[in-house]
Design an enzyme around this catalytic site. Sequence first.
Site, PDB file in Angstrom:
ATOM      1  NE  ARG A  19      35.016  34.743  37.017  1.00 40.15           N
ATOM      2  CZ  ARG A  19      34.543  33.506  37.198  1.00 40.15           C
ATOM      3  NH1 ARG A  19      34.337  32.709  36.201  1.00 40.15           N
ATOM      4  NH2 ARG A  19      34.327  33.079  38.414  1.00 40.15           N
ATOM      5  NE  ARG A  23      37.429  28.737  33.292  1.00 44.87           N
ATOM      6  CZ  ARG A  23      36.680  28.202  34.254  1.00 44.87           C
ATOM      7  NH1 ARG A  23      37.065  27.112  34.856  1.00 44.87           N
ATOM      8  NH2 ARG A  23      35.542  28.748  34.609  1.00 44.87           N
ATOM      9  NE  ARG A  32      43.327  28.168  35.878  1.00 40.56           N
ATOM     10  CZ  ARG A  32      43.501  26.947  36.366  1.00 40.56           C
ATOM     11  NH1 ARG A  32      44.695  26.391  36.350  1.00 40.56           N
ATOM     12  NH2 ARG A  32      42.474  26.284  36.852  1.00 40.56           N
ATOM     13  CG  ASP A  69      37.901  33.943  43.076  1.00 40.21           C
ATOM     14  OD1 ASP A  69      37.466  33.773  41.930  1.00 40.21           O
ATOM     15  OD2 ASP A  69      37.258  33.622  44.103  1.00 40.21           O
ATOM     16  CE1 TYR A 145      31.075  29.767  45.935  1.00 36.50           C
ATOM     17  CE2 TYR A 145      30.547  32.074  46.333  1.00 36.50           C
ATOM     18  CZ  TYR A 145      30.567  30.972  45.497  1.00 36.50           C
ATOM     19  OH  TYR A 145      30.050  31.068  44.229  1.00 36.50           O
TER      20      TYR A 145
HETATM   21  O1  CP3 Z   1      36.094  39.750  36.352  1.00 41.41           O
HETATM   22  C1  CP3 Z   1      37.315  39.547  36.188  1.00 41.41           C
HETATM   23  O2  CP3 Z   1      37.831  39.371  35.071  1.00 41.41           O
HETATM   24  C2  CP3 Z   1      38.213  39.606  37.418  1.00 41.41           C
HETATM   25  C3  CP3 Z   1      38.521  38.376  38.065  1.00 41.41           C
HETATM   26  C4  CP3 Z   1      37.445  37.638  38.835  1.00 41.41           C
HETATM   27  C5  CP3 Z   1      37.421  36.214  38.932  1.00 41.41           C
HETATM   28  N1  CP3 Z   1      36.437  35.873  39.804  1.00 41.41           N
HETATM   29  C6  CP3 Z   1      38.341  35.304  38.236  1.00 41.41           C
HETATM   30  C7  CP3 Z   1      38.065  33.867  38.196  1.00 41.41           C
HETATM   31  C8  CP3 Z   1      36.407  38.121  39.635  1.00 41.41           C
HETATM   32  C9  CP3 Z   1      35.951  39.552  39.865  1.00 41.41           C
HETATM   33  C10 CP3 Z   1      35.792  36.995  40.249  1.00 41.41           C
HETATM   34  C11 CP3 Z   1      34.673  37.103  41.204  1.00 41.41           C
HETATM   35  C12 CP3 Z   1      34.059  35.883  41.735  1.00 41.41           C
HETATM   36  N2  CP3 Z   1      34.679  34.713  42.093  1.00 41.41           N
HETATM   37  C13 CP3 Z   1      32.697  35.769  42.076  1.00 41.41           C
HETATM   38  C14 CP3 Z   1      31.665  36.878  41.946  1.00 41.41           C
HETATM   39  C15 CP3 Z   1      31.140  36.998  40.579  1.00 41.41           C
HETATM   40  C16 CP3 Z   1      30.317  35.829  40.100  1.00 41.41           C
HETATM   41  O3  CP3 Z   1      30.811  35.135  39.191  1.00 41.41           O
HETATM   42  O4  CP3 Z   1      29.220  35.611  40.640  1.00 41.41           O
HETATM   43  C17 CP3 Z   1      32.494  34.474  42.588  1.00 41.41           C
HETATM   44  C18 CP3 Z   1      31.182  33.903  43.060  1.00 41.41           C
HETATM   45  C19 CP3 Z   1      33.764  33.835  42.608  1.00 41.41           C
HETATM   46  C20 CP3 Z   1      34.066  32.467  43.133  1.00 41.41           C
HETATM   47  C21 CP3 Z   1      34.590  31.578  42.086  1.00 41.41           C
HETATM   48  N3  CP3 Z   1      35.807  31.730  41.456  1.00 41.41           N
HETATM   49  C22 CP3 Z   1      33.976  30.414  41.557  1.00 41.41           C
HETATM   50  C23 CP3 Z   1      32.622  29.880  41.975  1.00 41.41           C
HETATM   51  C24 CP3 Z   1      34.859  29.891  40.619  1.00 41.41           C
HETATM   52  C25 CP3 Z   1      34.731  28.592  39.888  1.00 41.41           C
HETATM   53  C26 CP3 Z   1      33.787  28.669  38.747  1.00 41.41           C
HETATM   54  C27 CP3 Z   1      34.532  28.745  37.455  1.00 41.41           C
HETATM   55  O5  CP3 Z   1      34.179  29.557  36.616  1.00 41.41           O
HETATM   56  O6  CP3 Z   1      35.456  27.915  37.300  1.00 41.41           O
HETATM   57  C28 CP3 Z   1      35.980  30.756  40.532  1.00 41.41           C
HETATM   58  C29 CP3 Z   1      37.153  30.593  39.658  1.00 41.41           C
HETATM   59  C30 CP3 Z   1      37.555  31.774  38.814  1.00 41.41           C
HETATM   60  N4  CP3 Z   1      37.586  33.074  39.210  1.00 41.41           N
HETATM   61  C31 CP3 Z   1      38.054  31.685  37.473  1.00 41.41           C
HETATM   62  C32 CP3 Z   1      38.374  32.999  37.091  1.00 41.41           C
HETATM   63  C33 CP3 Z   1      38.979  33.444  35.797  1.00 41.41           C
HETATM   64  C34 CP3 Z   1      38.254  30.403  36.659  1.00 41.41           C
HETATM   65  C35 CP3 Z   1      39.480  29.749  37.200  1.00 41.41           C
HETATM   66  C36 CP3 Z   1      40.268  28.934  36.217  1.00 41.41           C
HETATM   67  O7  CP3 Z   1      41.086  29.492  35.462  1.00 41.41           O
HETATM   68  O8  CP3 Z   1      40.125  27.699  36.271  1.00 41.41           O
END
Ligand code: CP3
Length: 341
Positions: A19, A23, A32, A69, A145
């Site tokens: 990540r 944000r 975004r 994602d 999920y």
């Molecule tokens: O790592 C990186 O920078 C690459 C991008 C990336 C994202 N998600 C961007 C993201 C990667 C590799 C992921 C993986 C991901 N997504 C996982 C596995 C890693 C972990 O965190 O356990 C999981 C479980 C997800 C599913 C997911 N995506 C959830 C549960 C959420 C919501 C939680 C949150 O933080 O809001 C997301 C959204 C998400 N994925 C965001 C980002 C930058 C936030 C979205 C936003 O801008 O509102």
Amino acid sequence: MLAALAGEVRQRPPFWLMRQAGRYLPEYRELRAKAGSFLDLCYNPDFAVEVTLQPLRRYDMDAAILFSDILVVPHALGQPLAFLEGEGPKLDPVRSVEDLKRLSRDRFHERLEPVYETVRRLSAAIPQHTTLIGFAGAPWTIACYMVEGAGSKEYAHVKRWAYGDPDGFAKLIDLLVETTADYLCTQIDAGAETVQLFDSWAGVLPPDAFRRWVIEPTRRIVALVKAKHPTVPVIGFPRGAGLCYQDYVADSGVDAVGLDTTVPPVWAARNLQTRLPVQGNLDPIMLAVGGEALREAAWGILDALAGRPFIFNLGHGVIQTTPPEHVAELARLIKAWPDRS
Ligand code: CP3
């Protein structure tokens, strides 16, 4: 990064952060807002490339991770998906073999084409010294999920299906093994130099189920990827695997393993790093806290692990409230190591 994955130890270890784009960066929040929804950001290669590059410009990480994602895979299989503001992902749950009929592979690659285009453009855009990481969710975590329809505390629906009707649940896992391997291979064809499998919920399973739904599907994906791309390293991240980490390393076939925050670095050096390169595992909250606590924690990890093949990372993703200057400080500490200054 590629040298470390191949087992080499250099003067300082490579680093990147899960990540690393997101944000906590004001330039991310700005783009975004322009994109509209989070999924619009993921499926627009102009935006996705830009967001991937944002942390590299600030901190010059040794690797860029494709911005996307893990949930685009079920989405591409036809499962409706939305990210609701402040609530995380929502999917129409699939909970039986009958429900699987609502999924289809017919338009899988077509729907993921914007992701492949993002990888192609990144491959040309990132600096020569920066490794491009592709990724996917591992089948167990994606199934969590898909079956729960959202994040969950107990994972009761998915466990109920997996324990109560293992042969039916295996049909979902088989579908995910095949499509995920295909997805990763296409990312590699587009320019990804290594791939990471995120198994964020690996840690909720008891040992026998861990073997069947975490280790086995991972082993099959690694074998399918290796059949087409024998030299591309696969990194596995079975978050929360605890006492199952050793079996995962011995039997999944991954080339490197990501350590979550709870794994003692000295234990990992003795029990995992003797077999393969490890990646991790600073607590993301420590990065948000910063200061002396961050310095001591980062040095502790480096002292324990950087003498053998190692990639510095967090034990989970960067959290939203992380001050960007703390990431700069962490990058400086790693680049200065072993000099304690
Ligand atoms: O790592 C990186 O920078 C690459 C991008 C990336 C994202 N998600 C961007 C993201 C990667 C590799 C992921 C993986 C991901 N997504 C996982 C596995 C890693 C972990 O965190 O356990 C999981 C479980 C997800 C599913 C997911 N995506 C959830 C549960 C959420 C919501 C939680 C949150 O933080 O809001 C997301 C959204 C998400 N994925 C965001 C980002 C930058 C936030 C979205 C936003 O801008 O509102």
